[in-house]
Design a protein around this motif. Sequence first.
Motif, short mmCIF file in Angstrom:
data_model
loop_
_atom_site.label_atom_id
_atom_site.label_comp_id
_atom_site.label_asym_id
_atom_site.label_seq_id
_atom_site.Cartn_x
_atom_site.Cartn_y
_atom_site.Cartn_z
N ARG A 123 0.82 -1.22 0.00
CA ARG A 123 0.00 0.00 0.00
C ARG A 123 0.86 1.27 0.00
NH1 ARG A 123 -3.53 -3.27 3.61
NH2 ARG A 123 -5.40 -3.68 2.36
N LEU A 124 2.11 1.15 0.44
CA LEU A 124 3.01 2.31 0.49
C LEU A 124 3.76 2.55 -0.81
CD1 LEU A 124 4.51 1.65 4.05
CD2 LEU A 124 2.62 3.19 3.43
N VAL A 125 3.63 1.64 -1.76
CA VAL A 125 4.34 1.75 -3.04
C VAL A 125 3.70 2.85 -3.88
CG1 VAL A 125 4.89 0.54 -5.20
CG2 VAL A 125 5.06 -0.66 -3.03
N PRO A 126 4.51 3.78 -4.41
CA PRO A 126 3.95 4.79 -5.32
C PRO A 126 3.25 4.11 -6.50
CG PRO A 126 6.21 5.32 -4.75
CD PRO A 126 5.94 3.95 -4.21
N LEU A 127 2.23 4.70 -7.00
CA LEU A 127 1.38 4.23 -8.10
C LEU A 127 0.29 3.26 -7.66
CD1 LEU A 127 4.02 3.54 -10.93
CD2 LEU A 127 2.77 5.64 -10.50
N VAL A 128 0.44 2.63 -6.50
CA VAL A 128 -0.56 1.67 -6.03
C VAL A 128 -1.72 2.43 -5.41
CG1 VAL A 128 -1.03 -0.18 -4.39
CG2 VAL A 128 1.07 -0.22 -5.72
N GLN A 129 -2.91 2.18 -5.92
CA GLN A 129 -4.10 2.86 -5.43
C GLN A 129 -4.92 1.99 -4.48
OE1 GLN A 129 -5.81 3.57 -9.23
NE2 GLN A 129 -4.64 5.43 -9.60
N LEU A 130 -4.96 0.69 -4.76
CA LEU A 130 -5.76 -0.23 -3.97
C LEU A 130 -5.08 -1.58 -3.93
CD1 LEU A 130 -8.64 -0.86 -2.65
CD2 LEU A 130 -9.18 -1.79 -4.90
N VAL A 131 -5.13 -2.23 -2.77
CA VAL A 131 -4.57 -3.57 -2.60
C VAL A 131 -5.58 -4.40 -1.82
CG1 VAL A 131 -2.69 -4.92 -1.58
CG2 VAL A 131 -2.21 -2.67 -2.52
N SER A 132 -5.84 -5.61 -2.29
CA SER A 132 -6.77 -6.47 -1.55
C SER A 132 -6.37 -7.93 -1.73
CB SER A 132 -8.21 -6.25 -2.00
OG SER A 132 -8.37 -6.62 -3.34
N LEU A 133 -6.60 -8.70 -0.69
CA LEU A 133 -6.36 -10.13 -0.73
C LEU A 133 -7.56 -10.78 -1.39
CD1 LEU A 133 -4.38 -12.36 0.07
CD2 LEU A 133 -5.58 -12.52 2.24
N LEU A 134 -7.32 -11.62 -2.40
CA LEU A 134 -8.39 -12.27 -3.15
C LEU A 134 -8.53 -13.72 -2.72
CD1 LEU A 134 -7.47 -10.87 -6.67
CD2 LEU A 134 -9.16 -9.96 -5.08
N ASP A 135 -9.75 -14.22 -2.75
CA ASP A 135 -10.03 -15.62 -2.45
C ASP A 135 -10.03 -16.39 -3.78
OD1 ASP A 135 -10.86 -18.09 -1.60
OD2 ASP A 135 -12.59 -17.34 -0.48
N ILE A 136 -9.07 -17.25 -3.94
CA ILE A 136 -8.92 -18.00 -5.20
C ILE A 136 -10.16 -18.84 -5.49
CG2 ILE A 136 -7.57 -19.80 -6.34
CD1 ILE A 136 -5.14 -18.68 -4.77
N ARG A 137 -10.81 -19.32 -4.46
CA ARG A 137 -12.00 -20.17 -4.66
C ARG A 137 -13.15 -19.40 -5.30
NH1 ARG A 137 -12.12 -21.86 1.46
NH2 ARG A 137 -11.73 -19.65 1.43
N GLU A 138 -13.17 -18.09 -5.17
CA GLU A 138 -14.25 -17.27 -5.72
C GLU A 138 -13.99 -16.79 -7.14
OE1 GLU A 138 -15.18 -14.12 -3.02
OE2 GLU A 138 -15.59 -15.50 -1.36
N ILE A 139 -12.83 -17.09 -7.69
CA ILE A 139 -12.49 -16.64 -9.04
C ILE A 139 -12.97 -17.67 -10.04
CG2 ILE A 139 -10.58 -16.07 -10.59
CD1 ILE A 139 -9.08 -15.04 -8.13
N LYS A 140 -13.79 -17.22 -10.99
CA LYS A 140 -14.38 -18.13 -11.98
C LYS A 140 -13.37 -18.59 -13.03
CE LYS A 140 -18.76 -15.70 -11.70
NZ LYS A 140 -19.66 -14.82 -12.43
N ASN A 141 -12.57 -17.66 -13.53
CA ASN A 141 -11.65 -17.95 -14.65
C ASN A 141 -10.23 -18.22 -14.18
OD1 ASN A 141 -13.46 -17.50 -17.00
ND2 ASN A 141 -13.67 -15.51 -16.01
#
Length: 147
Positions: A123-141
């Motif tokens: 989150r402290l990296v320049p250019l980064v606006q949003l960071v979130s942990l994703l649940d792989i089980r919820e990803i369709k593709n």
Amino acid sequence: MTILKLKLDQEQLVEDFFENTHLIGIAASSRDYQLCWHINRQLHTNFRVNNHLEITISKKTRSFHFPIFEFHEPTNSVAHYIYNNHCQAEFLLPELKQIDFLWMIKGDYYQPNDVKKLLEELRLVPLVQLVSLLDIREIKNKMNLIF
């Protein structure tokens, strides 16, 4: 003479590929190499593009190429990959159109607290606006992420 057909067990392939992985979604309005340069400077990593891992998706008469940046930690068996989620008007993961990049951590070294700390640093990296942990089980593709 009979012809044997081998069928790929996609569910098992997905399960094996995503075993011991964490997936982070990043929103950043920059080019992939610019983001990786900033991440390398801020987090002391060494992400480099790996053209052999590039993912190609063909739709109708067009092909879309999604580069992957790779970094292996020298002290443990953890590999990091940054995927570009969009190429022109096409998305690697169409269900995550608001996410520009995906950071995959492969290896059993990282525990949930380690990933949480990485999210805070990211989150402290320049250019980064949003960071979130994703649940792989919820990803369709998720098959699109397998290289």
